[in-house]
Design a protein around this motif. Structure first.
Motif: not given
Length: 344
Positions: A33-43, A95-97, A310-313, A316-318
């Protein structure tokens, strides 16, 4: 002389995802999950896993992962220009996101040319790109974009909208911004107000015109309004004004709402030719609030676009779209009128 049969083996065996999991004290699925979907893992967990990867020298084989998932991990950002401060701010945040999401960002420039844009996207399709975050070139064909979205590539439009496109878009509320700018100019007692810049073929042109016209209709002052079309460049605005007699009319203060700060810079260049002083005889508001605008001899009033929001939204959509979730077809991000000496 006799030689013993010798076999050569690497000093270290290849580090696997299982080794990382054991070292970090987490499950194999958590590392995945950290490698493929890091948004689902705690910091905290991500930090622990990345630390173990560094300690063990683990290298993620993204190509192999993409073959398994049929997704390359590449997310493209395509912008019309790279020297525009608004686009720059958006690109940096995107880019950062994208990197934090575990994908690889690629920044590309279309030069606001439809053919170049199509060529770039064709190359990206060959690389099995995951998503394209696009500020569409003017005159982008809706059928072309819908076909791109239907091909399995996630497409999100930024700052510009392709009418009837299936792709969601995140836009600055330029209609409201132009409304606020026009109101501010009319409040200064202008007898004539000009909307300078843009052309009907440009994306978002109609919304800006609507904001301008609605402000004029609702304001108690019955000023004359004028639309002067031109490319959104400094030189084009200078040439457009030199071909028009409004600045030379001397019929009281004049107001100019500009399609961009760059257009407004051209206006400020021209005022002395007509004996006009910005903020006294002519009131000017730009769009974009570029960094240089507050540093001019007569600081420029401008409508600030919230680039980071705008970038953050968009990010979120992505995330939502990649997780098979629905998002709004159109999202408008609010703007702010910054008043300075040119219309304070």
């Amino acid at each position: 002389m006799h030689y013993k049969n010798m076999t050569h083996s690497p000093m270290y065996s290849k580090v696997t995802i299982i080794d990382v999991a054991q070292h970090a004290g987490v499950s194999k699925s958590t590392v995945s999950l950290v490698l493929s979907q890091p948004e689902k893992v705690s910091a905290k967990t991500k930090e622990k896993v990345h630390h173990s990867m560094t300690e063990l020298g683990y290298v993620y084989n993204r190509d192999a992962a993409s073959l398994r998932s049929k997704r390359s991990g590449l997310v493209a950002i395509i912008l019309p220009f790279l020297d525009n401060p608004t686009f720059n701010d958006i690109a940096n945040t995107l880019q950062q996101g994208i990197m934090q999401m575990g994908f690889v960002p690629m920044l590309l420039c279309s030069n606001d040319d439809v053919l170049t844009q199509q060529q770039l996207v064709n190359r990206l399709k060959e690389s099995n790109v995951t998503a394209v975050l696009l500020c569409p070139a003017h005159n982008t064909d809706v059928n072309w974009q819908n076909a791109l979205a239907q091909s399995g590539i996630t497409v999100i439009n930024i700052l510009r909208e392709v009418s009837l496109s299936e792709a969601p878009c995140v836009l600055a509320d330029t209609k409201r911004g132009t409304f606020l700018a026009t109101q501010a100019i009319l409040d200064k007692g202008c007898n004539s107000v000009i909307l300078l810049g843009g052309k009907p073929t440009m994306s978002g042109y109609s919304r800006i015109v609507e904001g301008f016209q609605q402000a004029a209709q609702l304001h108690e002052r019955n000023a004359n309004i004028h639309l002067i079309e031109c490319a959104n460049t400094r030189r084009a605005s200078q040439e457009a004004l030199s071909e028009n007699t409004l600045l030379a009319s001397k019929e009281g203060p004049i107001g100019i709402v500009c399609f961009s700060d760059i257009v407004a810079y051209g206006v400020l260049d021209m005022l002395t030719n007509y004996g006009l002083v910005a903020g006294v005889d002519a009131f000017i508001v730009g769009l974009g609030d570029f960094p240089d605008s507050k540093l001019l001899p007569c600081p420029l009033s401008s409508v600030a676009i919230r680039s980071q929001e705008i970038a953050e939204h968009t990010l979120n959509n992505l995330t939502a779209l990649l997780n098979q979730q629905s998002v709004a077809r159109r999202t408008l991000i609010d703007v702010t009128l910054i008043k300075r000496a040119s219309c304070s």
